[in-house]
Design an enzyme around this catalytic site. Structure first.
Site, PDB file in Angstrom:
ATOM      1  N   TYR A 149      51.606  33.871 -21.183  1.00  0.00           N
ATOM      2  CA  TYR A 149      50.807  34.334 -20.384  1.00  0.00           C
ATOM      3  C   TYR A 149      51.304  35.580 -19.711  1.00  0.00           C
ATOM      4  CZ  TYR A 149      47.225  34.684 -16.423  1.00  0.00           C
ATOM      5  OH  TYR A 149      46.279  35.139 -15.467  1.00  0.00           O
ATOM      6  N   ASP A 150      52.304  35.683 -19.164  1.00  0.00           N
ATOM      7  CA  ASP A 150      52.981  36.811 -18.331  1.00  0.00           C
ATOM      8  C   ASP A 150      53.240  37.909 -19.176  1.00  0.00           C
ATOM      9  OD1 ASP A 150      53.178  34.364 -16.753  1.00  0.00           O
ATOM     10  OD2 ASP A 150      55.406  34.533 -16.294  1.00  0.00           O
ATOM     11  N   GLU A 151      53.782  37.717 -20.339  1.00  0.00           N
ATOM     12  CA  GLU A 151      54.256  38.851 -21.213  1.00  0.00           C
ATOM     13  C   GLU A 151      52.679  39.239 -21.883  1.00  0.00           C
ATOM     14  OE1 GLU A 151      56.630  40.335 -20.854  1.00  0.00           O
ATOM     15  OE2 GLU A 151      58.492  39.121 -20.952  1.00  0.00           O
ATOM     16  N   THR A 214      56.295  29.183  -2.069  1.00  0.00           N
ATOM     17  CA  THR A 214      55.061  29.848  -1.111  1.00  0.00           C
ATOM     18  C   THR A 214      54.089  30.111  -2.271  1.00  0.00           C
ATOM     19  OG1 THR A 214      55.853  31.798  -1.050  1.00  0.00           O
ATOM     20  CG2 THR A 214      56.616  30.445   0.790  1.00  0.00           C
ATOM     21  N   ARG A 279      55.360  33.890  -3.433  1.00  0.00           N
ATOM     22  CA  ARG A 279      54.185  34.780  -4.101  1.00  0.00           C
ATOM     23  C   ARG A 279      53.360  35.354  -2.876  1.00  0.00           C
ATOM     24  NH1 ARG A 279      54.846  35.696  -8.050  1.00  0.00           N
ATOM     25  NH2 ARG A 279      54.059  35.240 -10.010  1.00  0.00           N
TER      26      ARG A 279
HETATM   27  P1  NAD Z   1      38.786  31.247 -16.449  1.00  0.00           P
HETATM   28  O1  NAD Z   1      39.515  30.625 -17.313  1.00  0.00           O
HETATM   29  O2  NAD Z   1      37.830  30.605 -15.700  1.00  0.00           O
HETATM   30  O3  NAD Z   1      38.029  32.469 -17.122  1.00  0.00           O
HETATM   31  C1  NAD Z   1      38.287  33.113 -18.251  1.00  0.00           C
HETATM   32  C2  NAD Z   1      37.174  33.213 -19.230  1.00  0.00           C
HETATM   33  O4  NAD Z   1      37.406  34.014 -20.287  1.00  0.00           O
HETATM   34  C3  NAD Z   1      36.748  31.858 -19.673  1.00  0.00           C
HETATM   35  O5  NAD Z   1      35.127  32.028 -19.340  1.00  0.00           O
HETATM   36  C4  NAD Z   1      36.959  31.804 -21.138  1.00  0.00           C
HETATM   37  O6  NAD Z   1      36.295  30.838 -21.912  1.00  0.00           O
HETATM   38  C5  NAD Z   1      36.889  33.110 -21.531  1.00  0.00           C
HETATM   39  N1  NAD Z   1      37.943  33.599 -22.585  1.00  0.00           N
HETATM   40  C6  NAD Z   1      39.120  33.452 -22.998  1.00  0.00           C
HETATM   41  N2  NAD Z   1      39.734  33.974 -24.054  1.00  0.00           N
HETATM   42  C7  NAD Z   1      38.533  34.598 -24.490  1.00  0.00           C
HETATM   43  C8  NAD Z   1      38.112  35.460 -25.773  1.00  0.00           C
HETATM   44  N3  NAD Z   1      39.120  35.519 -26.647  1.00  0.00           N
HETATM   45  N4  NAD Z   1      36.948  35.933 -26.031  1.00  0.00           N
HETATM   46  C9  NAD Z   1      35.981  35.498 -25.188  1.00  0.00           C
HETATM   47  N5  NAD Z   1      36.182  34.995 -23.971  1.00  0.00           N
HETATM   48  C10 NAD Z   1      37.469  34.266 -23.838  1.00  0.00           C
HETATM   49  O7  NAD Z   1      40.025  32.184 -15.695  1.00  0.00           O
HETATM   50  P2  NAD Z   1      39.577  33.140 -14.313  1.00  0.00           P
HETATM   51  O8  NAD Z   1      40.472  32.334 -13.212  1.00  0.00           O
HETATM   52  O9  NAD Z   1      38.387  33.261 -14.039  1.00  0.00           O
HETATM   53  O10 NAD Z   1      40.379  34.190 -14.696  1.00  0.00           O
HETATM   54  C11 NAD Z   1      39.795  35.425 -15.200  1.00  0.00           C
HETATM   55  C12 NAD Z   1      40.826  36.554 -15.362  1.00  0.00           C
HETATM   56  O11 NAD Z   1      41.647  36.965 -13.963  1.00  0.00           O
HETATM   57  C13 NAD Z   1      41.787  36.395 -16.206  1.00  0.00           C
HETATM   58  O12 NAD Z   1      42.319  37.693 -17.065  1.00  0.00           O
HETATM   59  C14 NAD Z   1      42.950  35.870 -15.471  1.00  0.00           C
HETATM   60  O13 NAD Z   1      44.303  36.197 -16.057  1.00  0.00           O
HETATM   61  C15 NAD Z   1      42.703  37.031 -14.277  1.00  0.00           C
HETATM   62  N6  NAD Z   1      43.486  36.303 -13.061  1.00  0.00           N
HETATM   63  C16 NAD Z   1      42.927  35.062 -12.372  1.00  0.00           C
HETATM   64  C17 NAD Z   1      43.697  34.420 -11.162  1.00  0.00           C
HETATM   65  C18 NAD Z   1      42.969  33.384 -10.502  1.00  0.00           C
HETATM   66  O14 NAD Z   1      43.817  33.045  -9.421  1.00  0.00           O
HETATM   67  N7  NAD Z   1      41.901  33.039 -10.981  1.00  0.00           N
HETATM   68  C19 NAD Z   1      44.638  35.169 -10.776  1.00  0.00           C
HETATM   69  C20 NAD Z   1      45.348  36.220 -11.819  1.00  0.00           C
HETATM   70  C21 NAD Z   1      44.610  36.816 -12.711  1.00  0.00           C
END
Ligand code: NAD
Length: 313
Positions: A149-151, A214, A279
């Site tokens: 994920y991170d990378e 945190t 964090r």
């Molecule tokens: P989530 O898993 O609820 O939503 C991600 C969505 O992307 C899902 O509906 C999934 O089905 C869809 N998806 C994944 N791979 C796909 C692909 N190849 N093609 C089409 N759809 C795809 O996660 P979230 O919490 O809503 O996160 C949304 C974004 O925000 C992500 O990029 C995540 O890294 C980023 N983010 C979220 C948080 C948090 O705290 N929620 C924190 C940091 C970053």
């Protein structure tokens, strides 16, 4: 001026669905796309009769040729985001952060649209600088279990900046910190749904380690407001979007007990590998550039979230 159109990738996810609602509320047309790997159709059910919303089921790792016509903004919120999800789908996570983001950037270039990347505080890894400013390069283990994920997200930022530099795409990079609220999956393993579900079911709340690490939690409406402002800001460097109100995981567990009114015990489990010890975002840049800071208090946000989960446990 005619109606603007956004493409929201990951529209069936937690943040993507709230963002879709906000764009529609602002008068935009929205095309959502998702492959449901971690999202759910339920998050979009309320839009089934919305004429300004349409949906394409598909994987953004494939070329996005199905999306044609005017596009003013491509918002890429597609990626497994919780540790349980990305450890279950390591290759999908790496692919969506690389091929997927590049396809989204190509779409933005083709359409002359603004591109918004949902990056993450995980690009800071286990940070040696606290709180984390955007200028901090991070402390990430490139071969640890979280690296998928991170990378992937660090690569996503790199390719986004390359498209800005060499292809002149107008980009935005949101470094999102822990965000919570209605429509998270109860079983996604993230701390808020996990603790709330445990407390609502009367089960022990499982704290990793001593619980002295945190976290800071941002309510989803605040997050979406930050993204909305970032979309409109002419600012192409990363911006932290998160809530600087920091607490220990143990304090959070105790707050959940209090808000749910549960007497269930708190139990401790081994700390996962590379779990970040601290964090907290430094949101000076978001304040200066976007005039943004979180407005929803912790107790208020948690009560709204618990009310939503209570219906579903
Ligand atoms: P989530 O898993 O609820 O939503 C991600 C969505 O992307 C899902 O509906 C999934 O089905 C869809 N998806 C994944 N791979 C796909 C692909 N190849 N093609 C089409 N759809 C795809 O996660 P979230 O919490 O809503 O996160 C949304 C974004 O925000 C992500 O990029 C995540 O890294 C980023 N983010 C979220 C948080 C948090 O705290 N929620 C924190 C940091 C970053």
């Amino acid at each position: 001026m005619s109606e603007k159109r956004a493409v929201v990738l990951g529209a069936a996810g937690f943040i993507g669905s709230h963002l879709t609602d906000r764009l529609l509320a602002e008068g935009w047309r929205v095309t959502g796309m998702d492959n449901f790997i971690t999202g759910t159709r339920r998050n979009l059910e309320h839009l089934s009769r919305e004429p300004r919303f349409d949906f394409v089921e598909g994987d953004i790792c494939q070329p996005l040729d199905a999306i044609t016509g005017r596009v003013d903004a491509v918002l890429d919120f597609a990626s497994p985001a919780s540790p349980i999800d990305y450890l279950k789908h390591p290759f999908e996570t790496l692919h969506v952060g690389s091929h997927g983001v590049e396809n989204a950037l190509r779409l933005a270039k083709r359409a002359g649209a603004v591109f918004v990347l949902s990056s993450t505080s995980e690009v800071y890894g286990d940070p040696l600088e606290h709180p984390q400013r955007e200028s901090y390069w991070g402390n990430v283990n490139p071969i640890g279990p979280r690296a998928v994920y991170d990378e992937a997200k660090r690569f996503a930022e790199a390719i986004t900046v390359a498209y800005r530099r060499y292809e002149k795409v107008d980009v935005r990079i949101a470094r999102i910190f822990n965000t919570y609220g209605p429509r998270m999956r109860l079983d996604d393993g993230r701390i808020v749904p996990t603790f709330v579900a445990q407390a609502l079911r009367g089960q022990p709340i499982t704290v990793f380690g001593e619980g002295t690490q945190t976290r800071s939690f941002c309510y989803v409406d605040d997050n979406v407001e930050g993204i909305w402002r970032l979309l409109h800001a002419r600012f192409q460097d990363p911006v932290n979007i998160g809530n600087p109100h920091e607490m220990t995981v143990l304090q959070f567990a105790e707050a959940v007990q209090r808000f749910v009114g549960s007497h269930c015990p708190i139990v401790h489990e081994p700390l996962p590998e590379d779990d970040p010890r601290v964090r907290r975002p430094d949101i000076t840049r978001a304040k200066e550039v976007l005039g943004w800071e979180p407005r929803v208090g912790f107790e208020d946000g948690m009560r709204r979230t618990i009310a939503w989960f209570r219906e579903r446990v």
